[in-house]
Design an enzyme around this catalytic site. Structure first.
Site, PDB file in Angstrom:
ATOM      1  N   THR A   1       0.798  -1.358  -0.095  1.00 29.80           N
ATOM      2  CA  THR A   1       0.046  -0.091  -0.061  1.00 29.80           C
ATOM      3  C   THR A   1       0.912   1.147   0.169  1.00 29.80           C
ATOM      4  O   THR A   1       1.752   1.145   0.752  1.00 29.80           O
ATOM      5  CB  THR A   1      -0.934  -0.076   1.092  1.00 29.80           C
ATOM      6  OG1 THR A   1      -1.722  -1.224   1.158  1.00 29.80           O
ATOM      7  CG2 THR A   1      -1.874   1.259   1.222  1.00 29.80           C
TER       8      THR A   1
ATOM      9  N   CYS B   1      29.775   7.036   8.478  1.00 31.89           N
ATOM     10  CA  CYS B   1      29.020   6.076   7.840  1.00 31.89           C
ATOM     11  C   CYS B   1      29.179   4.638   8.202  1.00 31.89           C
ATOM     12  O   CYS B   1      28.355   3.944   8.238  1.00 31.89           O
ATOM     13  CB  CYS B   1      29.211   6.173   6.299  1.00 31.89           C
ATOM     14  SG  CYS B   1      28.475   7.641   5.745  1.00 31.89           S
TER      15      CYS B   1
END
Ligand SMILES: Cc1ncc(COP(=O)(O)O)c(C=O)c1O
Length: 402
Positions: A244, A330
């Site tokens: 959805t 990171c």
């Protein structure tokens, strides 16, 4: 006047949602809550109409048609769908992909997964400015090559790759080119056709939209690109990505893309001036500061600086009034120097002394001037207690010491 602290200089990590974007999204959490797949009533029709407006808005930002846009949950998903989807679909051609050593993990890791499954992955090197040489791309292509994945702009340094040239080479060789345009979208003009890209990933939260929503451009003409779906379910998004739709998020991405398209030129001009003010302000007062990245072929908002003889993490701690990220951010827990800076040939000591400053739409001159003062003071204090800096000032190269 001191601006309100802490100051945010980490817009490449994420951006705040623009007020205009939030305003566009709000109704879709409330009265317009329908599911765009509900084809039998007005709630669904309204949601579907809003999703299609957003598709048009995003398509316009990159010169695509709305049918070429597939919604995802962000650039990580878009990259996975592009890379794994293309390789699965075209595996009969061969089992070879080409990428670059400075890509984001959201590209490197799907490539690593393919390598584990028997694919050959070529990681192209970059030059000291972080750019890949198109001639090396051309030389790496074989008759087995299914896909080339090269980012538009690097998240750590802002360096831009010569994408249009790579696109021409890919097209001539009949190989698909995917680009992770997460950092480039909204900062530089992107036109999929003139860039010659078949697949392009972007993410809303890097361009003043909400988190958890993005899209993948999939070329439909000359020639049409097909992907093997990676998410099985209710056949949403023409069967390519089931689930959805995140209607408020998609509406937000659409609004953010439209604003970015309208304001890109003005934003870029302002940000380049601020970025260079920061860079020059720091470097005119401090010796031995290195810019990591291309001096000109670089994002308007990014300055990655290495402060020799200073530990990046220690500097970040001292700079608690500034939200910035270090060369190894990171890698979260790991203190390994950034793979991007390493690939550019930056020595470990300088890679560990790197800080990424990324500016954004809300950044002001006052913030930049405050940051310059804070950085200069912090680096001077750390160097004052650094034995290595002392040796260097005496003319001894500390890197040569046993
Ligand atoms: C170049 C690049 N690719 C991919 C991503 C991942 O994007 P997302 O957070 O939308 O999954 C990022 C975000 O850090 C990025 O900078």
């Amino acid at each position: 006047m001191t601006p309100k602290l802490p100051l945010y200089f980490d817009y490449n990590a994420t951006t705040p949602v623009d007020e205009r974007v939030l305003e566009a999204m709000l109704p879709f959490f409330g009265e317009d809550f329908g599911n765009p797949s509900s084809r039998s009533h007005a709630f669904g029709w309204k949601a579907e109409a809003a999703v299609e407006v957003a598709r048009q808005q995003v398509a316009e930002l990159i010169g695509a048609t709305p049918q070429e846009i597939t919604w995802t949950a962000g650039a990580t998903e878009s990259n996975n769908l592009a890379i794994k989807g293309a390789c699965e679909m075209y595996r009969d051609k061969g089992r070879h992909i080409i990428t670059c050593s400075t890509e984001h993990r959201a590209v490197l890791d799907p490539c690593a997964a393919l390598a584990k499954a028997g694919w050959q992955v070529t990681h192209l090197p970059v030059d000291e400015a972080g750019r890949v040489d198109p001639a090396k791309v051309e030389a790496a292509i074989t008759d087995q090559t299914v896909l080339i994945s090269i980012m538009a702009a690097n998240n750590e340094t802002g360096t831009l790759h010569p994408l249009a040239e790579i696109g021409r080479i890919a097209k001539q060789a009949g190989v698909l080119l995917h680009t992770d345009a997460t950092q480039a979208a909204g900062k530089i003009p992107l036109a999929v056709e003139s860039l010659g890209v078949a697949l392009l990933s972007l993410s809303a939260h890097k361009l003043y939209g909400p988190k958890g929503v993005g899209c993948l451009y999939v070329r439909r003409r000359s020639p049409r690109v097909r992907l093997a779906k990676q998410m099985h379910g209710g056949s949403h998004e023409r069967g390519l990505r089931s689930g959805t739709l995140n209607v408020p998020g998609i509406v937000g991405l659409g609004a953010a893309a439209e604003i970015a398209g309208n304001e890109l030129t003005d934003d870029a001009e302002r940000l380049v001036a601020l970025r260079d003010r920061l860079d020059e302000g720091v470097r005119s007062q401090l010796p031995e500061v290195q810019l990591n990245g291309h001096p000109t072929e670089r994002l308007c908002n990014t300055a990655n600086l290495s402060f020799a003889y200073v530990e990046g993490e220690a500097l970040m701690m001292k700079l608690s009034s500034l939200a910035v990220s270090s060369g190894s951010a990171c890698m979260s827990a790991s203190r390994e120097p950034s793979h991007v800076l390493k690939a550019m040939g930056v020595p470990d000591a300088l890679a560990n002394a790197a800080i990424r400053f990324s500016l954004g739409r809300p950044t002001t001159v006052e913030e930049i001037d405050f940051a310059i003062g804070a950085i200069v003071q912090a680096v001077r204090e750390l160097r004052a207690i650094s034995p290595l800096y002392e040796l260097a000032r005496e003319g001894i190269d500390p890197t040569r010491l046993q």
